[in-house]
Scaffold this active site. Structure first.
Site, PDB file in Angstrom:
ATOM      1  N   ILE A  55       0.823  -1.204   0.000  1.00 25.84           N
ATOM      2  CA  ILE A  55       0.000   0.000   0.000  1.00 25.84           C
ATOM      3  C   ILE A  55       0.860   1.259   0.000  1.00 25.84           C
ATOM      4  O   ILE A  55       0.519   2.255  -0.647  1.00 25.84           O
ATOM      5  CB  ILE A  55      -0.961  -0.011   1.208  1.00 25.84           C
ATOM      6  CG1 ILE A  55      -1.976  -1.148   1.055  1.00 25.84           C
ATOM      7  CG2 ILE A  55      -1.689   1.324   1.333  1.00 25.84           C
ATOM      8  CD1 ILE A  55      -2.860  -1.348   2.260  1.00 25.84           C
ATOM      9  N   SER A 185      -5.964  -0.051  11.488  1.00 24.28           N
ATOM     10  CA  SER A 185      -6.542  -1.314  11.043  1.00 24.28           C
ATOM     11  C   SER A 185      -7.924  -1.494  11.645  1.00 24.28           C
ATOM     12  O   SER A 185      -8.236  -0.934  12.705  1.00 24.28           O
ATOM     13  CB  SER A 185      -5.642  -2.478  11.479  1.00 24.28           C
ATOM     14  OG  SER A 185      -6.253  -3.732  11.230  1.00 24.28           O
ATOM     15  N   TYR A 198      -1.016  -7.540  17.525  1.00 27.37           N
ATOM     16  CA  TYR A 198      -1.202  -6.604  16.413  1.00 27.37           C
ATOM     17  C   TYR A 198      -2.393  -5.688  16.700  1.00 27.37           C
ATOM     18  O   TYR A 198      -2.321  -4.470  16.518  1.00 27.37           O
ATOM     19  CB  TYR A 198      -1.426  -7.388  15.127  1.00 27.37           C
ATOM     20  CG  TYR A 198      -1.661  -6.536  13.905  1.00 27.37           C
ATOM     21  CD1 TYR A 198      -0.599  -5.875  13.282  1.00 27.37           C
ATOM     22  CD2 TYR A 198      -2.938  -6.377  13.366  1.00 27.37           C
ATOM     23  CE1 TYR A 198      -0.817  -5.083  12.158  1.00 27.37           C
ATOM     24  CE2 TYR A 198      -3.154  -5.597  12.243  1.00 27.37           C
ATOM     25  CZ  TYR A 198      -2.095  -4.952  11.649  1.00 27.37           C
ATOM     26  OH  TYR A 198      -2.313  -4.168  10.539  1.00 27.37           O
ATOM     27  N   LYS A 202      -2.618  -1.458  17.237  1.00 24.06           N
ATOM     28  CA  LYS A 202      -3.487  -0.569  16.467  1.00 24.06           C
ATOM     29  C   LYS A 202      -4.448   0.200  17.374  1.00 24.06           C
ATOM     30  O   LYS A 202      -4.755   1.371  17.124  1.00 24.06           O
ATOM     31  CB  LYS A 202      -4.241  -1.374  15.408  1.00 24.06           C
ATOM     32  CG  LYS A 202      -3.327  -2.007  14.359  1.00 24.06           C
ATOM     33  CD  LYS A 202      -2.455  -0.958  13.658  1.00 24.06           C
ATOM     34  CE  LYS A 202      -1.620  -1.553  12.550  1.00 24.06           C
ATOM     35  NZ  LYS A 202      -0.814  -0.546  11.831  1.00 24.06           N
TER      36      LYS A 202
END
Length: 319
Positions: A55, A185, A198, A202
């Site tokens: 991205i 996210s 993870y 975030k």
């Protein structure tokens, strides 16, 4: 007769809204904004971390198409040079600079990076800081995570990103303008079975950057937090999950940034539905994720679809 007509029109409008939601690849606020505002980025300096692939690379190319000046950062200098050359071959007049950077390298190295970034274009400092670099590990149970793995992920996803922000923000404040765009996210908005650490990184980013905006917005500093669900990249090729194309994710990210959207969600169903439920009907949303949890872990172990409604119904349908 008027009542019947009113009911018919109301039901038609509801049906159209439901159909639009089922087919949506982003939240309604984001999708209502129209195309990116070229005037917001043309001639502006955009610094992108994680710009050597995925991205980040696509964001760089789309920002270049809008006339932005680019600073590309990642650890791999050769890949950054490749991205730069591809951009220059398509947009010869584009201003593109390469600045190798490791978010886990410590504050001294990051401070040198900020000073260099601020000097790369003699007529301007950094206008947009795109925090795209992130570290993710294969899915595993929360209790299987190790201290080393946890620290490594927080070092890049949270500590390095916050340090870079803290070091760059004073330059923006001196100019009275600047914008941070944070690639967070969906895992920072909802439970993410198999991605506990993870997800925690975030959630931490969301909390920090929304607070930062509330402290600095009256001083000309904007913050846009992007929360993508499953995105199609080279690392996800071949999977059974329906993922938003990375080009579309980048496009929507730039739309959100140039329109000053504070938070944007990018995903197909069912992730988008879960995000709405957790945000507006948390009891239902969390109940749903509790039903999915163990089945998602099993699906990941079998390399099956980990973003499917079928996860509600047990292991047989999750693979």
């Amino acid at each position: 007769m008027l009542i019947v007509l009113f009911v018919f029109l109301a039901l038609s409008a509801l049906a159209a809204l439901v159909f639009k939601f089922v087919k949506a690849d982003g939240d309604f606020t984001l999708l209502s904004k129209g195309p990116a505002k070229r005037q917001a980025v043309e001639g502006k300096v955009v610094w992108i971390t994680g710009a050597s692939r995925g991205i980040g690379e696509i964001l760089a190319k789309q920002f270049a198409a809008l006339g932005a000046k680019l600073i590309l950062s990642a650890r791999n200098k050769e890949e950054l040079e490749r991205v730069k050359n591809e951009i220059k071959s398509k947009y010869p007049a584009a201003g593109v600079e390469v600045l190798p950077l490791d978010l886990a390298s410590g504050e001294e190295a990051l401070n040198k990076g900020v000073q260099e970034a601020e000097s790369l274009f003699s007529d301007a400092g950094v206008d947009f800081m795109i925090h795209n670099a992130a570290f993710e590990r294969p899915k595993k149970l929360a209790l299987e995570e190790t201290e080393d793995g946890t620290e490594a992920m927080f070092r890049v996803n949270v500590l390095g990103t916050i340090a870079l922000t803290r070091l760059l923000a004073p330059y923006m404040l001196d100019r009275g303008k600047g914008h941070f765009v944070v690639m967070s996210s969906a895992a920072g908005k909802t439970p993410a079975p198999g991605q506990a650490i993870y997800s925690a990184t975030k959630y931490a980013l969301n909390g920090y950057f929304h607070t930062l905006r509330s402290e600095l917005c009256q001083k000309g500093i904007g913050v846009t937090v992007i929360c993508p669900g499953p995105i199609q990249t080279e690392n996800s090729a071949g999977g059974s999950e329906k993922r938003v194309p990375s080009e579309r994710c980048a496009e929507l990210t730039i739309i959100a940034a140039t329109h000053g959207v504070k938070e944007a969600w990018i995903s197909y169903q069912p992730v988008l539905l879960v995000m709405y439920l957790v945000q507006y009907m948390p009891t239902v949303g969390f109940w749903l994720m509790d039903k999915v949890g163990a089945n998602r872990i099993n699906a990941a172990a079998k390399k099956g679809n980990t973003y499917s409604f079928s996860l509600l119904f047990g292991n047989k349908k999750s693979a």
